[in-house]
Design a protein around this motif. Sequence first.
Motif, PDB file in Angstrom:
ATOM      1  N   LYS A 155     -73.838 -66.347  -3.224  1.00 44.52           N
ATOM      2  CA  LYS A 155     -73.262 -65.061  -2.840  1.00 44.52           C
ATOM      3  C   LYS A 155     -72.589 -65.170  -1.469  1.00 44.52           C
ATOM      4  O   LYS A 155     -71.497 -64.608  -1.252  1.00 44.52           O
ATOM      5  CB  LYS A 155     -74.387 -64.020  -2.797  1.00 44.52           C
ATOM      6  CG  LYS A 155     -73.913 -62.579  -2.685  1.00 44.52           C
ATOM      7  CD  LYS A 155     -73.358 -62.090  -4.003  1.00 44.52           C
ATOM      8  CE  LYS A 155     -73.130 -60.600  -3.972  1.00 44.52           C
ATOM      9  NZ  LYS A 155     -74.367 -59.823  -3.965  1.00 44.52           N
ATOM     10  N   THR A 156     -73.190 -65.898  -0.552  1.00 46.91           N
ATOM     11  CA  THR A 156     -72.582 -66.099   0.768  1.00 46.91           C
ATOM     12  C   THR A 156     -71.235 -66.802   0.653  1.00 46.91           C
ATOM     13  O   THR A 156     -70.261 -66.458   1.331  1.00 46.91           O
ATOM     14  CB  THR A 156     -73.533 -66.915   1.668  1.00 46.91           C
ATOM     15  OG1 THR A 156     -74.764 -66.210   1.797  1.00 46.91           O
ATOM     16  CG2 THR A 156     -72.931 -67.133   3.043  1.00 46.91           C
ATOM     17  N   PHE A 157     -71.178 -67.785  -0.241  1.00 45.82           N
ATOM     18  CA  PHE A 157     -69.918 -68.492  -0.460  1.00 45.82           C
ATOM     19  C   PHE A 157     -68.838 -67.542  -0.961  1.00 45.82           C
ATOM     20  O   PHE A 157     -67.696 -67.565  -0.500  1.00 45.82           O
ATOM     21  CB  PHE A 157     -70.128 -69.631  -1.470  1.00 45.82           C
ATOM     22  CG  PHE A 157     -68.867 -70.368  -1.815  1.00 45.82           C
ATOM     23  CD1 PHE A 157     -68.394 -71.384  -1.002  1.00 45.82           C
ATOM     24  CD2 PHE A 157     -68.149 -70.034  -2.956  1.00 45.82           C
ATOM     25  CE1 PHE A 157     -67.227 -72.060  -1.318  1.00 45.82           C
ATOM     26  CE2 PHE A 157     -66.984 -70.700  -3.284  1.00 45.82           C
ATOM     27  CZ  PHE A 157     -66.526 -71.723  -2.458  1.00 45.82           C
ATOM     28  N   TYR A 158     -69.194 -66.684  -1.925  1.00 46.17           N
ATOM     29  CA  TYR A 158     -68.230 -65.718  -2.446  1.00 46.17           C
ATOM     30  C   TYR A 158     -67.744 -64.780  -1.349  1.00 46.17           C
ATOM     31  O   TYR A 158     -66.549 -64.464  -1.274  1.00 46.17           O
ATOM     32  CB  TYR A 158     -68.858 -64.917  -3.590  1.00 46.17           C
ATOM     33  CG  TYR A 158     -68.703 -65.532  -4.942  1.00 46.17           C
ATOM     34  CD1 TYR A 158     -67.756 -65.067  -5.836  1.00 46.17           C
ATOM     35  CD2 TYR A 158     -69.498 -66.604  -5.343  1.00 46.17           C
ATOM     36  CE1 TYR A 158     -67.609 -65.629  -7.092  1.00 46.17           C
ATOM     37  CE2 TYR A 158     -69.363 -67.175  -6.594  1.00 46.17           C
ATOM     38  CZ  TYR A 158     -68.409 -66.685  -7.468  1.00 46.17           C
ATOM     39  OH  TYR A 158     -68.261 -67.251  -8.709  1.00 46.17           O
ATOM     40  N   HIS A 159     -68.653 -64.298  -0.515  1.00 46.21           N
ATOM     41  CA  HIS A 159     -68.261 -63.416   0.593  1.00 46.21           C
ATOM     42  C   HIS A 159     -67.237 -64.110   1.487  1.00 46.21           C
ATOM     43  O   HIS A 159     -66.204 -63.529   1.861  1.00 46.21           O
ATOM     44  CB  HIS A 159     -69.488 -63.026   1.426  1.00 46.21           C
ATOM     45  CG  HIS A 159     -70.312 -61.938   0.826  1.00 46.21           C
ATOM     46  ND1 HIS A 159     -69.791 -60.700   0.491  1.00 46.21           N
ATOM     47  CD2 HIS A 159     -71.630 -61.869   0.503  1.00 46.21           C
ATOM     48  CE1 HIS A 159     -70.746 -59.944  -0.015  1.00 46.21           C
ATOM     49  NE2 HIS A 159     -71.875 -60.627  -0.015  1.00 46.21           N
ATOM     50  N   THR A 160     -67.518 -65.334   1.842  1.00 54.29           N
ATOM     51  CA  THR A 160     -66.609 -66.084   2.719  1.00 54.29           C
ATOM     52  C   THR A 160     -65.266 -66.311   2.049  1.00 54.29           C
ATOM     53  O   THR A 160     -64.197 -66.136   2.653  1.00 54.29           O
ATOM     54  CB  THR A 160     -67.241 -67.446   3.095  1.00 54.29           C
ATOM     55  OG1 THR A 160     -68.502 -67.211   3.708  1.00 54.29           O
ATOM     56  CG2 THR A 160     -66.338 -68.218   4.041  1.00 54.29           C
ATOM     57  N   ASN A 206     -66.917 -56.063  -7.586  1.00 55.25           N
ATOM     58  CA  ASN A 206     -68.206 -55.813  -8.233  1.00 55.25           C
ATOM     59  C   ASN A 206     -68.818 -57.156  -8.625  1.00 55.25           C
ATOM     60  O   ASN A 206     -68.206 -57.923  -9.377  1.00 55.25           O
ATOM     61  CB  ASN A 206     -68.024 -54.952  -9.487  1.00 55.25           C
ATOM     62  CG  ASN A 206     -67.522 -53.564  -9.162  1.00 55.25           C
ATOM     63  OD1 ASN A 206     -67.826 -53.016  -8.106  1.00 55.25           O
ATOM     64  ND2 ASN A 206     -66.748 -52.981 -10.068  1.00 55.25           N
ATOM     65  N   TYR A 207     -70.012 -57.423  -8.097  1.00 55.51           N
ATOM     66  CA  TYR A 207     -70.658 -58.698  -8.372  1.00 55.51           C
ATOM     67  C   TYR A 207     -71.561 -58.624  -9.598  1.00 55.51           C
ATOM     68  O   TYR A 207     -71.912 -57.534 -10.075  1.00 55.51           O
ATOM     69  CB  TYR A 207     -71.459 -59.154  -7.151  1.00 55.51           C
ATOM     70  CG  TYR A 207     -70.576 -59.664  -6.030  1.00 55.51           C
ATOM     71  CD1 TYR A 207     -69.984 -60.920  -6.120  1.00 55.51           C
ATOM     72  CD2 TYR A 207     -70.345 -58.893  -4.898  1.00 55.51           C
ATOM     73  CE1 TYR A 207     -69.174 -61.403  -5.101  1.00 55.51           C
ATOM     74  CE2 TYR A 207     -69.529 -59.367  -3.867  1.00 55.51           C
ATOM     75  CZ  TYR A 207     -68.957 -60.620  -3.978  1.00 55.51           C
ATOM     76  OH  TYR A 207     -68.159 -61.089  -2.975  1.00 55.51           O
ATOM     77  N   TRP A 208     -71.948 -59.784 -10.092  1.00 50.01           N
ATOM     78  CA  TRP A 208     -72.782 -59.921 -11.277  1.00 50.01           C
ATOM     79  C   TRP A 208     -74.180 -59.344 -11.115  1.00 50.01           C
ATOM     80  O   TRP A 208     -74.853 -59.087 -12.110  1.00 50.01           O
ATOM     81  CB  TRP A 208     -72.865 -61.405 -11.652  1.00 50.01           C
ATOM     82  CG  TRP A 208     -73.367 -62.261 -10.516  1.00 50.01           C
ATOM     83  CD1 TRP A 208     -74.656 -62.579 -10.232  1.00 50.01           C
ATOM     84  CD2 TRP A 208     -72.569 -62.854  -9.499  1.00 50.01           C
ATOM     85  NE1 TRP A 208     -74.731 -63.341  -9.097  1.00 50.01           N
ATOM     86  CE2 TRP A 208     -73.449 -63.545  -8.626  1.00 50.01           C
ATOM     87  CE3 TRP A 208     -71.204 -62.903  -9.223  1.00 50.01           C
ATOM     88  CZ2 TRP A 208     -73.014 -64.250  -7.506  1.00 50.01           C
ATOM     89  CZ3 TRP A 208     -70.759 -63.609  -8.117  1.00 50.01           C
ATOM     90  CH2 TRP A 208     -71.655 -64.274  -7.271  1.00 50.01           C
ATOM     91  N   ASP A 209     -74.608 -59.123  -9.872  1.00 48.74           N
ATOM     92  CA  ASP A 209     -75.957 -58.587  -9.642  1.00 48.74           C
ATOM     93  C   ASP A 209     -75.942 -57.081  -9.374  1.00 48.74           C
ATOM     94  O   ASP A 209     -76.852 -56.534  -8.766  1.00 48.74           O
ATOM     95  CB  ASP A 209     -76.627 -59.327  -8.484  1.00 48.74           C
ATOM     96  CG  ASP A 209     -75.833 -59.194  -7.183  1.00 48.74           C
ATOM     97  OD1 ASP A 209     -74.764 -58.547  -7.196  1.00 48.74           O
ATOM     98  OD2 ASP A 209     -76.273 -59.750  -6.162  1.00 48.74           O
ATOM     99  N   PRO A 257     -69.805 -71.138 -10.931  1.00 52.07           N
ATOM    100  CA  PRO A 257     -70.479 -72.121 -10.069  1.00 52.07           C
ATOM    101  C   PRO A 257     -69.639 -72.501  -8.858  1.00 52.07           C
ATOM    102  O   PRO A 257     -68.426 -72.704  -8.966  1.00 52.07           O
ATOM    103  CB  PRO A 257     -70.689 -73.317 -11.001  1.00 52.07           C
ATOM    104  CG  PRO A 257     -70.706 -72.730 -12.369  1.00 52.07           C
ATOM    105  CD  PRO A 257     -69.755 -71.570 -12.333  1.00 52.07           C
ATOM    106  N   VAL A 258     -70.301 -72.569  -7.710  1.00 53.82           N
ATOM    107  CA  VAL A 258     -69.602 -72.945  -6.482  1.00 53.82           C
ATOM    108  C   VAL A 258     -68.957 -74.316  -6.629  1.00 53.82           C
ATOM    109  O   VAL A 258     -67.846 -74.556  -6.147  1.00 53.82           O
ATOM    110  CB  VAL A 258     -70.579 -72.930  -5.289  1.00 53.82           C
ATOM    111  CG1 VAL A 258     -69.934 -73.544  -4.044  1.00 53.82           C
ATOM    112  CG2 VAL A 258     -71.041 -71.508  -5.005  1.00 53.82           C
ATOM    113  N   SER A 259     -69.602 -75.221  -7.338  1.00 50.06           N
ATOM    114  CA  SER A 259     -69.050 -76.565  -7.519  1.00 50.06           C
ATOM    115  C   SER A 259     -67.712 -76.523  -8.243  1.00 50.06           C
ATOM    116  O   SER A 259     -66.796 -77.292  -7.933  1.00 50.06           O
ATOM    117  CB  SER A 259     -70.037 -77.437  -8.299  1.00 50.06           C
ATOM    118  OG  SER A 259     -70.325 -76.858  -9.570  1.00 50.06           O
TER     119      SER A 259
END
Length: 394
Positions: A4-9, A22-25, A47-49
């Motif tokens: 989630k932190t990665f998505y925010h950044t 809107n996020y999945w959670d 996935p971040v990868s």
Amino acid sequence: MLEKTFYHTLLAHSFNVPITVNYWDNTSETYGEGTPEVTISFKKAIPVSALTKNASLALGEAFMAGDIEITGTVDFPIQKVLTAAYESADSFMRNPKLMRLIPKQSHSERASKHDVQSHYDLGNDFYKLWLDPTMTYSCAYFTSPDDDLETAQKNKVMHILRKLNPQPGRTLLDIGCGWGTLMLTAAKVFKLNVVGITLSQEQYDYVNQRIKDEHLEDVAEVQLVDYRELKHDPFDYVTSVGMFEHVGEENLGLYFKDVARFMKDDGTALIHGITRQQGGATNAWLTKYIFPGGYVPGMAENLGHIVDAGMQLDDLEPLRRHYQRTLEIWDTNFNAHREEIQAAQGESFTRMWDLYLQAAAASFESGNIDVMQFLISKGASGKDLPMTRDYMYL
């Protein structure tokens, strides 16, 4: 939490307009200042990868699968989101390091034929649904705000042919002739003897039928052949529209040398295609799903190849805004037949093409890509052309 932190950044540095996510959670965030008109909904986390390996491919596939939805109150919500991303100076979508991670593509004669047929042989009936009646699948030319798509495509064909200053009875080669409108207009209106070449069986059959229906057998011919394999005497004029983007970075110089090979010593060519003022680029999602083997060359790159092939530049015209408008109309037409296309091709295919058309419009709107018309001569530049550009606009 790390994901989630990665998505925010990522998202905080991806847009120059306010966006609600809107996020999945079941949580939401707004990025940017102001009242958002567009919402991006992640049905599940990518996935971040996958994002760090190739963001355009990961996001494109997620959209095709329905794992991302984009909604809004503005027209073309996907296009506006992508335009905002392209225009953000520090966006991951403008990261050249990501572009260079894409594997090199094969551009042998066999590979090129497969690439062309995978895109253009989806069926003439599919393209008839959203192209105009001329079946022209390239940038139109809008001379008036009131021009509809058919008028603008006819404008484009006439604009290209007028630039050549064609004289009756001379010869023209159209490399990548599509469904034949340019080459047949050259035969009917400008009284040229024309040859068109394509690698698409669907296009070849369609143009052959048009030649017979319009009784042009004595002045028009279409061949199903790779331009590298064409055997023919040189031509007075050469046209090639929307072609050089498909030949590949490693073959671009050879392509322009072949253009020169097809021209008489005092010949003239009009080469029209998608380019970039910032330098050449590829896109992994487009390469995999839409244009296998595609490469958008830089403008300076093309000019270098033109000079290296022994040709000289007569005129250069950018048509970026014209292609943006063309794509917007195509996408409107496409979505007018969305249910029919989805019933025939499936939801993933339909979402894929909608994304392609809107992403391309966004790229042109943002200036990420451009489209140029290169008027070039073999021999002394402009020797057989009028002294001013007025003749192009008769």
